[in-house]
Each structure stands twice: as C-alpha cells, then as structure tokens.
Design a protein around this motif. Sequence first.
Motif, short mmCIF file in Angstrom:
data_model
loop_
_atom_site.label_atom_id
_atom_site.label_comp_id
_atom_site.label_asym_id
_atom_site.label_seq_id
_atom_site.Cartn_x
_atom_site.Cartn_y
_atom_site.Cartn_z
N PRO A 118 0.81 -1.23 0.00
CA PRO A 118 0.00 0.00 0.00
C PRO A 118 0.83 1.27 0.00
N ARG A 119 1.94 1.29 0.76
CA ARG A 119 2.78 2.49 0.76
C ARG A 119 3.38 2.73 -0.62
N GLN A 120 3.78 1.65 -1.29
CA GLN A 120 4.35 1.80 -2.63
C GLN A 120 3.32 2.31 -3.62
N VAL A 121 2.09 1.86 -3.48
CA VAL A 121 1.04 2.27 -4.41
C VAL A 121 0.62 3.72 -4.19
N PHE A 122 0.49 4.13 -2.90
CA PHE A 122 -0.11 5.43 -2.61
C PHE A 122 0.88 6.51 -2.19
N LEU A 123 2.05 6.13 -1.67
CA LEU A 123 2.90 7.16 -1.10
C LEU A 123 4.30 7.21 -1.68
N ALA A 173 -7.41 0.10 -6.18
CA ALA A 173 -8.65 -0.45 -5.62
C ALA A 173 -8.45 -1.87 -5.11
N GLU A 174 -7.70 -2.68 -5.86
CA GLU A 174 -7.43 -4.06 -5.45
C GLU A 174 -6.63 -4.09 -4.16
N THR A 175 -5.66 -3.18 -4.04
CA THR A 175 -4.82 -3.11 -2.84
C THR A 175 -5.65 -2.76 -1.61
N VAL A 176 -6.51 -1.76 -1.72
CA VAL A 176 -7.33 -1.35 -0.59
C VAL A 176 -8.35 -2.44 -0.23
N GLU A 227 -0.23 -1.92 14.30
CA GLU A 227 0.56 -1.44 13.16
C GLU A 227 -0.32 -1.24 11.93
N LEU A 228 -1.30 -2.12 11.75
CA LEU A 228 -2.20 -1.96 10.61
C LEU A 228 -3.06 -0.70 10.80
N CYS A 229 -3.55 -0.48 12.02
CA CYS A 229 -4.33 0.74 12.28
C CYS A 229 -3.50 1.98 11.99
N ALA A 230 -2.22 1.93 12.38
CA ALA A 230 -1.35 3.08 12.11
C ALA A 230 -1.13 3.27 10.62
N LEU A 231 -0.99 2.16 9.88
CA LEU A 231 -0.81 2.25 8.43
C LEU A 231 -2.03 2.88 7.77
N VAL A 232 -3.22 2.41 8.14
CA VAL A 232 -4.45 2.96 7.57
C VAL A 232 -4.57 4.45 7.90
N GLY A 233 -4.21 4.80 9.14
CA GLY A 233 -4.27 6.21 9.52
C GLY A 233 -3.32 7.07 8.72
N GLU A 234 -2.10 6.58 8.54
CA GLU A 234 -1.11 7.32 7.76
C GLU A 234 -1.55 7.50 6.31
N LEU A 235 -2.03 6.43 5.69
CA LEU A 235 -2.47 6.51 4.31
C LEU A 235 -3.68 7.42 4.16
N SER A 236 -4.57 7.38 5.15
CA SER A 236 -5.77 8.23 5.09
C SER A 236 -5.41 9.70 5.17
N VAL A 237 -4.41 10.03 5.98
CA VAL A 237 -3.99 11.42 6.13
C VAL A 237 -3.25 11.92 4.89
N LYS A 238 -2.41 11.06 4.30
CA LYS A 238 -1.51 11.50 3.25
C LYS A 238 -2.04 11.31 1.82
N GLU A 249 -5.48 11.29 -0.60
CA GLU A 249 -6.92 11.47 -0.85
C GLU A 249 -7.49 10.27 -1.58
N ASP A 250 -6.70 9.68 -2.50
CA ASP A 250 -7.17 8.50 -3.22
C ASP A 250 -7.42 7.34 -2.27
N PHE A 251 -6.51 7.14 -1.32
CA PHE A 251 -6.71 6.06 -0.35
C PHE A 251 -7.97 6.31 0.46
N ARG A 252 -8.17 7.53 0.95
CA ARG A 252 -9.37 7.84 1.75
C ARG A 252 -10.63 7.52 0.97
N ARG A 253 -10.65 7.89 -0.30
CA ARG A 253 -11.84 7.64 -1.12
C ARG A 253 -12.10 6.14 -1.28
N LEU A 254 -11.05 5.39 -1.58
CA LEU A 254 -11.23 3.95 -1.80
C LEU A 254 -11.54 3.23 -0.49
N TRP A 255 -10.94 3.65 0.60
CA TRP A 255 -11.23 3.02 1.90
C TRP A 255 -12.69 3.24 2.28
N ALA A 256 -13.20 4.43 2.03
CA ALA A 256 -14.59 4.74 2.35
C ALA A 256 -15.57 3.96 1.48
#
Length: 282
Positions: A152-157, A173-176, A191-202, A204-211
């Motif tokens: 996920p970090r490689q895809v989004f960040l 989309a497949e990754t999320v 650690e997973l909660c922290a990863l989701v939080g980091e991706l959500s903050v950094k 916008e695409d991740f936030r949209r797909l997660w929602a």
Amino acid sequence: MDGDLGDFLRSRRGRIQPADVGLTAHGRRRVPGLRREEVAQLAGVSVDYYIRLEQGRGPSVSDAVLDAIARVLRLDETEHAYLRTVARPRPRPRRPRAPAQRVRPGLRLLLDTIDRAPAFIFGRRMDVLAWNALADALNGFSALSPAERNVPRQVFLEGPGRDCYPEWEAVAAETVAYLRLDAARCPSDAELCALVGELSVKSEDFRRLWADHQVKEKTHGVKRMNHPVVGELVLPYETLALPGDPDQLMVVYTPEPGSESADRLSLLASWSTPTEPSRPAG
C-alpha cells in the motif's frame, strides 16, 4: 476497526435499488439504494433489530440472519465472509508491536528455485517479506528500507505509483480491498491501524477507496507495469496460500512463454546486477 459493520452495510444497501429486489419506490429518497426498513423486511427481521445491528450495538447475530442479509444485499462469497467477520469480531489483545514476521527457510529456498518468473511473499499489512532475484530486478525490493517494503505504501505514497501502473486505479482499488480483509481478520493490529491512519492522512485516493468499503481476496489476475529499463510488461499472476503460514501469500508472475513480456523479463534478468534473493524485510 470501529464502525466497519455499519459502514459496510450502508455501502452495500446503497448500491441496491428497490426495483432490483422487487420493491416499488415510494416518495423521494434522500439517499440512494435501499432503506434500512426495506432491508429488514426482506431479511425477515425487525426494523429495530436491523438498525441496532447496523449501528453496532445489536446482540450476537446468528448465521441465519447474516445469510439473509447477505442474500438481500447480493453479497458475493468474499463479501459474505467479510460480513460474518465484522459482525462477530474476535478481539485480540492489543500489543504495542507485533512480533516480526518470518519466512521459514524452506520457503526461501522455494523462492530461489523460481528463476524464470518474479516471485515474492507478503504477509500482514501486505509487507513484502522475501523475494527472488527477478522480483528484485522488477520491483527493487533490496534497495528499499523495511518500512518501504509495503505494497500500500508503494502504491499510494512512496513508490512510482501512477507512472509504474498504466491501470493504477484498478491496482489501487485491489490493494485497498485486500487491506480491508486484513483489517477485519485482525482488528487489534496496532501497526495496521497506524498504516491505515497514515495513508488516510496523506492520500486522498486512499481515503476515497477506503470509504468505498470494497473487499476482495487476492487470488489471480493480470498486472500491467511500466519498467524504466525494459518498458511495458503484461504480467498474469497467481497468488498461493502457504500451508502453515496463514498470514503469508506467495505471488508469482506468470507471463506467457515466448510473449513479448517474457522476453523483456529475460532481458531484465540478464542486465540486472546479481543480488542475494529472499532477503527478509527486517
């Protein structure tokens, strides 16, 4: 994670139109899809029971009720299994940091014997744990820090992202969707909660797909990549569950023998500087 059940049910009833299930729509609807009372009626439960379930404050729910709701919402097999998981989570003791993930020696040897196709193993949170030489030539795992060896970090960040994947939106989309399944299986993974939080903050695409609350197993498919050395690659892949290591999956790219992508991979292998394969992520 808190709210997953309600968010999932709301997202799924939002995609079902009354006419799809034999109902006549009456009056103006403020939101798309089925109303809660309609889902309750079709599933054969009381409206109050369904509302409490969607709000996450209902009693222990039976398989029969979950099966009925899955039928009404037209869930596929993966979504149905996800519904059961988030409706009856099994909390694990929260620890500051989970033990490091390990790949057993036999699997490392297996990776090293695959010399004509890129292959790697990822574990919880989609952390890349081990790889063979051709996967390293393709993805550059050995040049990354352990924290960066995360899909996920490689895809989004941190990775080349859209430049690497011509079909980036599908890859994202497949990754999320797979990360959603991982989060449901281990909701107390700090650690997973922290990863989701980091991706959500950094991102916008991740936030949209997660929602959007899509869930999908990683099984097989085709990934298209633009490599800076050999150009465009069309890479079918298979994902293999590893007996004895339920949190780990092996991904093997399987280009058609004699295809342009297979030839380009062979060229990449011949140009690449030999590296030690199967190196762990920590």
